[in-house]
Scaffold this motif. Structure first.
Motif, PDB file in Angstrom:
ATOM      1  N   ARG A 215       2.564 -13.221  26.765  1.00 53.36           N
ATOM      2  CA  ARG A 215       1.244 -12.119  26.946  1.00 53.36           C
ATOM      3  C   ARG A 215       0.538 -12.348  28.260  1.00 53.36           C
ATOM      4  NH1 ARG A 215      -3.976 -13.695  27.865  1.00 53.36           N
ATOM      5  NH2 ARG A 215      -3.982 -15.350  26.271  1.00 53.36           N
ATOM      6  N   VAL A 216       0.586 -13.458  28.899  1.00 56.15           N
ATOM      7  CA  VAL A 216      -0.182 -13.415  30.143  1.00 56.15           C
ATOM      8  C   VAL A 216       0.660 -12.736  31.242  1.00 56.15           C
ATOM      9  CG1 VAL A 216      -0.721 -15.124  32.053  1.00 56.15           C
ATOM     10  CG2 VAL A 216      -1.392 -15.760  29.650  1.00 56.15           C
ATOM     11  N   GLY A 217       1.888 -12.824  31.023  1.00 53.38           N
ATOM     12  CA  GLY A 217       2.683 -12.159  32.029  1.00 53.38           C
ATOM     13  C   GLY A 217       2.567 -10.784  31.848  1.00 53.38           C
ATOM     14  N   LEU A 218       2.501 -10.194  30.635  1.00 53.98           N
ATOM     15  CA  LEU A 218       2.209  -8.801  30.398  1.00 53.98           C
ATOM     16  C   LEU A 218       0.732  -8.371  30.974  1.00 53.98           C
ATOM     17  CD1 LEU A 218       3.528  -7.723  26.890  1.00 53.98           C
ATOM     18  CD2 LEU A 218       4.404  -7.356  29.310  1.00 53.98           C
ATOM     19  N   ASN A 219      -0.140  -9.297  30.849  1.00 51.91           N
ATOM     20  CA  ASN A 219      -1.725  -9.166  31.267  1.00 51.91           C
ATOM     21  C   ASN A 219      -1.533  -8.940  32.878  1.00 51.91           C
ATOM     22  OD1 ASN A 219      -3.125 -11.637  29.421  1.00 51.91           O
ATOM     23  ND2 ASN A 219      -2.641  -9.505  29.025  1.00 51.91           N
ATOM     24  N   GLN A 220      -0.673  -9.599  33.560  1.00 49.37           N
ATOM     25  CA  GLN A 220      -0.516  -9.628  35.027  1.00 49.37           C
ATOM     26  C   GLN A 220       0.157  -8.147  35.259  1.00 49.37           C
ATOM     27  OE1 GLN A 220       2.095 -13.097  35.576  1.00 49.37           O
ATOM     28  NE2 GLN A 220      -0.038 -14.425  35.688  1.00 49.37           N
ATOM     29  N   LEU A 221       1.255  -7.850  34.547  1.00 48.23           N
ATOM     30  CA  LEU A 221       1.975  -6.585  34.922  1.00 48.23           C
ATOM     31  C   LEU A 221       0.941  -5.401  34.609  1.00 48.23           C
ATOM     32  CD1 LEU A 221       5.241  -5.354  33.322  1.00 48.23           C
ATOM     33  CD2 LEU A 221       3.199  -3.870  33.018  1.00 48.23           C
ATOM     34  N   SER A 222       0.180  -5.492  33.626  1.00 49.58           N
ATOM     35  CA  SER A 222      -0.907  -4.392  33.322  1.00 49.58           C
ATOM     36  C   SER A 222      -1.944  -4.475  34.481  1.00 49.58           C
ATOM     37  CB  SER A 222      -1.643  -4.842  31.988  1.00 49.58           C
ATOM     38  OG  SER A 222      -2.886  -3.739  31.930  1.00 49.58           O
ATOM     39  N   ASP A 223      -2.376  -5.459  35.073  1.00 58.17           N
ATOM     40  CA  ASP A 223      -3.491  -5.851  35.921  1.00 58.17           C
ATOM     41  C   ASP A 223      -2.750  -5.114  37.343  1.00 58.17           C
ATOM     42  OD1 ASP A 223      -5.295  -6.589  34.218  1.00 58.17           O
ATOM     43  OD2 ASP A 223      -4.850  -8.809  34.854  1.00 58.17           O
ATOM     44  N   ARG A 224      -1.711  -5.761  37.506  1.00 59.05           N
ATOM     45  CA  ARG A 224      -1.016  -5.522  38.990  1.00 59.05           C
ATOM     46  C   ARG A 224      -0.376  -3.846  39.350  1.00 59.05           C
ATOM     47  NH1 ARG A 224       1.456 -11.382  40.124  1.00 59.05           N
ATOM     48  NH2 ARG A 224      -0.353 -12.563  39.580  1.00 59.05           N
ATOM     49  N   LEU A 225       0.359  -3.788  38.168  1.00 61.80           N
ATOM     50  CA  LEU A 225       1.385  -2.736  38.189  1.00 61.80           C
ATOM     51  C   LEU A 225       0.886  -1.258  37.457  1.00 61.80           C
ATOM     52  CD1 LEU A 225       4.504  -4.825  38.041  1.00 61.80           C
ATOM     53  CD2 LEU A 225       3.230  -3.991  39.913  1.00 61.80           C
TER      54      LEU A 225
END
Length: 231
Positions: A215-225
């Motif tokens: 979930r945190v990895g997807l949060n980072q994906l959403s925030d950055r990409l």
């Protein structure tokens, strides 16, 4: 209710592979311009193709290509997800990318600054699935549990701020609810015969045990990409 169609890597198109080849051709990895066919060379070397799909050069090409990207949703999300979940086995990134691609609008992918991700119904949808479990047959139960896991992962991974806002202002379930219900149902799904038949036991168990990390990895994906403003 939607269920992810796995696996992304087996559904890459010719355009996807040509996009990889073009990115590699432009990179420092392809200084020898006499190579007759970068695409043919990649297809003949599975590990080289894996390395190319995970390269920063390819990610950069995806993020910087103006206008509509000439790639499939499964390719687009696999590349982005793999970069955010590099510490996981490729099968996990593959499955998570399939979950994301399932919620993409059926039209050409634009530049990431105007993503076509669609937000499904939140707690009502999951509540309906939980109710449906009470009278579901064995096979139907498996499908519903996977769908609950997929929805929980998608919502908590891509829309955590929206969940937090609803939790604060509308007495909706908090982020921890989605982590718990998603993890629990992936774990239950992993015990089913259909998970064994589909070779998804390890994938479901890994996501169940490390749901928060994914979930945190997807949060980072959403925030950055991804740009999901105004959705």
């Amino acid at each position: 209710m939607k269920q992810a169609r796995v696996n992304c890597r087996e559904r890459f198109t010719t355009d996807d592979l040509e996009f990889v080849a073009a990115a590699v051709q432009r990179s420092e990895l392809s200084e020898d311009r006499t190579e007759p066919s970068t695409l043919r060379a990649l297809l003949g070397e599975p590990e080289a193709l894996n390395a190319a799909r995970e390269s920063d050069k390819l990610l950069k090409a995806i993020l910087e290509t103006p206008g509509n990207l000439p790639v499939s949703p499964q390719f687009y999300f696999y590349v982005l997800t793999r970069h955010m979940l590099m510490r996981f086995d490729r099968s996990v990134a593959d499955y998570v990318a399939s979950v994301l691609a399932t919620f993409v609008a059926p039209r050409a992918l634009p530049n990431p600054d105007a993503s076509t991700l669609q937000r499904p119904t939140l707690s009502v949808s999951i509540s309906d699935m939980l109710i449906a479990l009470r009278s579901a047959s064995s096979e139907r139960e498996f499908m519903i549990r996977v769908q609950i896991g997929d929805h929980s992962l998608f919502l908590s991974g891509i829309f955590p701020q929206h969940i937090a806002h609803r939790s604060t202002h509308h007495a909706a379930p908090p982020l921890s609810f989605y982590e718990e219900i998603g993890s629990q149902n992936y774990r239950r799904a992993s015990d089913h015969q259909l998970a064994r038949e589909q070779s998804l036991v390890d994938t479901y168990r890994t996501i169940a045990e490390r749901f928060s990390e994914v979930r945190v990895g997807l949060n980072q994906l959403s925030d950055r990409l991804l740009c999901l403003e105004g959705m």
